[in-house]
Design an enzyme around this catalytic site. Structure first.
Site, PDB file in Angstrom:
ATOM      1  N   THR A  57       4.260   3.147   5.567  1.00 33.80           N
ATOM      2  CA  THR A  57       2.876   2.003   5.869  1.00 33.80           C
ATOM      3  C   THR A  57       2.227   3.377   6.366  1.00 33.80           C
ATOM      4  O   THR A  57       2.645   3.892   7.316  1.00 33.80           O
ATOM      5  CB  THR A  57       2.930   0.606   6.050  1.00 33.80           C
ATOM      6  OG1 THR A  57       1.363   0.257   6.114  1.00 33.80           O
ATOM      7  CG2 THR A  57       3.970   0.675   7.079  1.00 33.80           C
ATOM      8  N   ASP A  82      -0.417   2.028   8.648  1.00 38.35           N
ATOM      9  CA  ASP A  82      -0.478   1.081   9.269  1.00 38.35           C
ATOM     10  C   ASP A  82       0.194   1.564  10.507  1.00 38.35           C
ATOM     11  O   ASP A  82      -0.308   1.472  11.723  1.00 38.35           O
ATOM     12  CB  ASP A  82      -0.971   0.115   9.104  1.00 38.35           C
ATOM     13  CG  ASP A  82      -1.523  -0.623   7.881  1.00 38.35           C
ATOM     14  OD1 ASP A  82      -2.625   0.738   7.344  1.00 38.35           O
ATOM     15  OD2 ASP A  82      -1.187  -0.872   6.845  1.00 38.35           O
ATOM     16  N   GLU A 124     -10.468  -1.111  10.787  1.00 35.57           N
ATOM     17  CA  GLU A 124     -10.692  -1.891  10.026  1.00 35.57           C
ATOM     18  C   GLU A 124     -10.900  -3.600  10.192  1.00 35.57           C
ATOM     19  O   GLU A 124     -10.498  -3.688  10.713  1.00 35.57           O
ATOM     20  CB  GLU A 124     -10.466  -1.544   8.361  1.00 35.57           C
ATOM     21  CG  GLU A 124      -8.829  -2.258   8.845  1.00 35.57           C
ATOM     22  CD  GLU A 124      -8.049  -1.950   7.407  1.00 35.57           C
ATOM     23  OE1 GLU A 124      -8.985  -2.349   6.304  1.00 35.57           O
ATOM     24  OE2 GLU A 124      -7.230  -1.852   7.547  1.00 35.57           O
ATOM     25  N   GLN A 164      -7.492   7.494   3.246  1.00 39.06           N
ATOM     26  CA  GLN A 164      -6.167   7.612   4.100  1.00 39.06           C
ATOM     27  C   GLN A 164      -5.197   7.404   3.613  1.00 39.06           C
ATOM     28  O   GLN A 164      -3.964   7.907   4.797  1.00 39.06           O
ATOM     29  CB  GLN A 164      -6.147   6.714   5.538  1.00 39.06           C
ATOM     30  CG  GLN A 164      -7.767   7.274   6.949  1.00 39.06           C
ATOM     31  CD  GLN A 164      -8.819   5.770   6.676  1.00 39.06           C
ATOM     32  OE1 GLN A 164      -8.606   5.699   8.286  1.00 39.06           O
ATOM     33  NE2 GLN A 164      -9.444   4.701   5.917  1.00 39.06           N
ATOM     34  N   ARG A 210       1.623  -5.154  -5.316  1.00 43.53           N
ATOM     35  CA  ARG A 210       0.805  -6.037  -4.162  1.00 43.53           C
ATOM     36  C   ARG A 210       1.102  -7.406  -4.898  1.00 43.53           C
ATOM     37  O   ARG A 210       0.642  -7.755  -5.810  1.00 43.53           O
ATOM     38  CB  ARG A 210      -0.451  -6.234  -3.391  1.00 43.53           C
ATOM     39  CG  ARG A 210      -1.111  -5.213  -2.383  1.00 43.53           C
ATOM     40  CD  ARG A 210      -1.578  -5.414  -1.103  1.00 43.53           C
ATOM     41  NE  ARG A 210      -2.422  -4.197  -0.528  1.00 43.53           N
ATOM     42  CZ  ARG A 210      -1.905  -3.885   0.380  1.00 43.53           C
ATOM     43  NH1 ARG A 210      -0.949  -4.335   0.782  1.00 43.53           N
ATOM     44  NH2 ARG A 210      -1.993  -2.490   0.704  1.00 43.53           N
ATOM     45  N   GLU A 259     -16.129   8.935  21.550  1.00 45.08           N
ATOM     46  CA  GLU A 259     -16.447   8.755  23.038  1.00 45.08           C
ATOM     47  C   GLU A 259     -15.675   6.765  23.149  1.00 45.08           C
ATOM     48  O   GLU A 259     -15.792   6.811  24.230  1.00 45.08           O
ATOM     49  CB  GLU A 259     -17.935   8.840  22.416  1.00 45.08           C
ATOM     50  CG  GLU A 259     -18.321  10.087  23.215  1.00 45.08           C
ATOM     51  CD  GLU A 259     -18.018  11.490  21.436  1.00 45.08           C
ATOM     52  OE1 GLU A 259     -17.702  10.965  21.243  1.00 45.08           O
ATOM     53  OE2 GLU A 259     -18.364  12.851  22.254  1.00 45.08           O
ATOM     54  N   GLY A 261       0.170  -0.991  -0.150  1.00 47.63           N
ATOM     55  CA  GLY A 261       0.116   0.422   0.054  1.00 47.63           C
ATOM     56  C   GLY A 261       0.925   1.151  -0.249  1.00 47.63           C
ATOM     57  O   GLY A 261       1.869   0.587   0.298  1.00 47.63           O
TER      58      GLY A 261
HETATM   59  O1  F6P Z   1      -1.720  -0.827   3.869  1.00 51.45           O
HETATM   60  C1  F6P Z   1      -2.520  -0.245   3.901  1.00 51.45           C
HETATM   61  C2  F6P Z   1      -3.694  -0.390   3.905  1.00 51.45           C
HETATM   62  O2  F6P Z   1      -4.008   0.583   3.495  1.00 51.45           O
HETATM   63  C3  F6P Z   1      -4.350  -0.998   5.227  1.00 51.45           C
HETATM   64  O3  F6P Z   1      -4.516   0.030   6.503  1.00 51.45           O
HETATM   65  C4  F6P Z   1      -5.306  -1.443   4.574  1.00 51.45           C
HETATM   66  O4  F6P Z   1      -6.004  -2.410   5.204  1.00 51.45           O
HETATM   67  C5  F6P Z   1      -4.703  -1.885   2.465  1.00 51.45           C
HETATM   68  O5  F6P Z   1      -3.448  -1.183   2.737  1.00 51.45           O
HETATM   69  C6  F6P Z   1      -5.874  -1.426   2.131  1.00 51.45           C
HETATM   70  O6  F6P Z   1      -5.354  -2.002   0.982  1.00 51.45           O
HETATM   71  P1  F6P Z   1      -6.129  -2.335  -0.950  1.00 51.45           P
HETATM   72  O7  F6P Z   1      -5.560  -0.572  -1.047  1.00 51.45           O
HETATM   73  O8  F6P Z   1      -5.414  -3.292  -1.748  1.00 51.45           O
HETATM   74  O9  F6P Z   1      -7.360  -2.521  -0.686  1.00 51.45           O
END
Ligand code: F6P
Length: 320
Positions: free
Chosen positions: A126, A128, A223, A252, A73, A188, A12
């Protein structure tokens, strides 16, 4: 002697990847090292998609989100035959070492190349913030700002309608983005993967809040924990309060990197090239307590990233 290196972005994309590419090219130029850009991560490496990078190819990219090199990927990179093709392609171009920018999957690929005797270094990119051995990954702080801005906006409408709002935030298996944006955005309720999810308890607590006179509430949730649209229906049913779910999604991942990420990109790139020149291969770069560090690439494939966030969450939930 390291005279030619390659750089790729994989997995990502994250804001600040371009800042890394730019820094690598400029620092390398200074040290008389040539830089090749690999297009679309490991996929491009196997397909021999490479371009020469120079000062002018990286001008005006510092402030741009995404990655000018493209990313992918490419699961098939776990096959040895593909890695052999990749190494051959690099050797044919006279490339002595590879810098990869990405997350855990990217590091896993680089570690395999390193085990096959190809010099590699990893830089954490990343949103994350889920890489073992670093307090921050490049792109995380930008994404944090994006999420906080979204929470603020949703709060405007949520409070106007006196609704309950659920906000689904990215992070894969890591709750950092959710937890810290929720603190900054005054949410909250916080639901993160590191803490066992208890739907009943969550709804009970929402009802308690309503009884105490709270007119609206925001639930920040990472998520993949549950279906947030279905959760909204359940909450609406059990509380008789209008509830809406917003999945923030790929918003994001985009946007211009904040200064923190740009500076981190520069510092880590410089450190990576210094390591390469010292022949310290198979390493990835991190920042711990404000100090740049390096550690073995396979650490992040062996250890799970967990942070002690339970205490923080407890503290926050006691405030409401
Ligand atoms: O690793 C970054 C990320 O944005 C994660 O937060 C999310 O789960 C994933 O990549 C989404 O991947 P893609 O863009 O391949 O759907």
């Amino acid at each position: 002697m390291i005279k030619k290196i390659a750089v790729l972005t994989s997995g990502g994309d994250s804001p600040g990847m371009n800042a890394v590419i730019r820094s690598i090219v400029r620092i390398a130029y200074n040290k008389k090292i040539k830089v090749i850009g690999i297009l679309n991560g490991y996929l491009g490496l196997c397909k021999n998609d490479m371009i020469k990078l120079n000062q002018s190819s990286v001008s005006n990219i510092l402030n741009r989100g995404g990655t000018i090199l493209g990313t992918a990927r490419y699961i098939e990179f776990n096959q040895r035959k593909n890695r052999e093709i990749a190494i051959n392609n690099m050797k044919k171009k006279g490339i002595h070492a590879l810098i990869v920018i990405g997350g855990n999957g990217t590091y896993a690929g680089a570690y395999e190349l390193f085990k096959m005797n190809f010099p590699c270094i990893g830089i954490p990119g990343t949103i994350d913030n889920d890489i073992y051995g670093t307090d921050y990954t490049i792109g995380y702080n930008t994404a944090l700002e994006t999420v906080v801005q979204a929470i603020d906006k949703i709060r405007d409408t949520s409070s106007s309608h006196q609704r309950i709002s659920i906000i689904e935030i990215m992070g894969r298996n890591c709750g950092d983005l959710t937890l810290f944006s929720a603190i900054a955005g005054g949410c909250e309720f916080i639901v993160i993967p590191e803490i066992k999810y208890n739907e009943q308890k969550l709804i009970q607590n929402i009802r308690k809040n309503i009884k105490l006179g709270k007119k609206n509430a925001i639930i920040a949730i990472t998520e993949k924990i549950c279906n947030v649209k279905k959760l909204a229906e359940k909450i609406e049913n059990k509380t008789q309060k209008e509830t809406r779910a917003t999945i923030l999604g790929h918003i994001q991942r985009g946007g211009s990197p904040v200064s923190f990420d740009r500076i981190l990109a520069f510092q880590m790139s410089l450190f990576a090239i210094e390591l390469l020149l010292k022949k310290k291969f198979g390493q990835c770069i991190g920042i711990k307590n404000n100090k740049l560090i390096h550690y073995n690439l396979n650490f992040c494939t062996q250890f799970k990233h967990t942070r002690l966030k339970k205490k923080l969450i407890k503290l926050i939930s006691n405030l409401y």
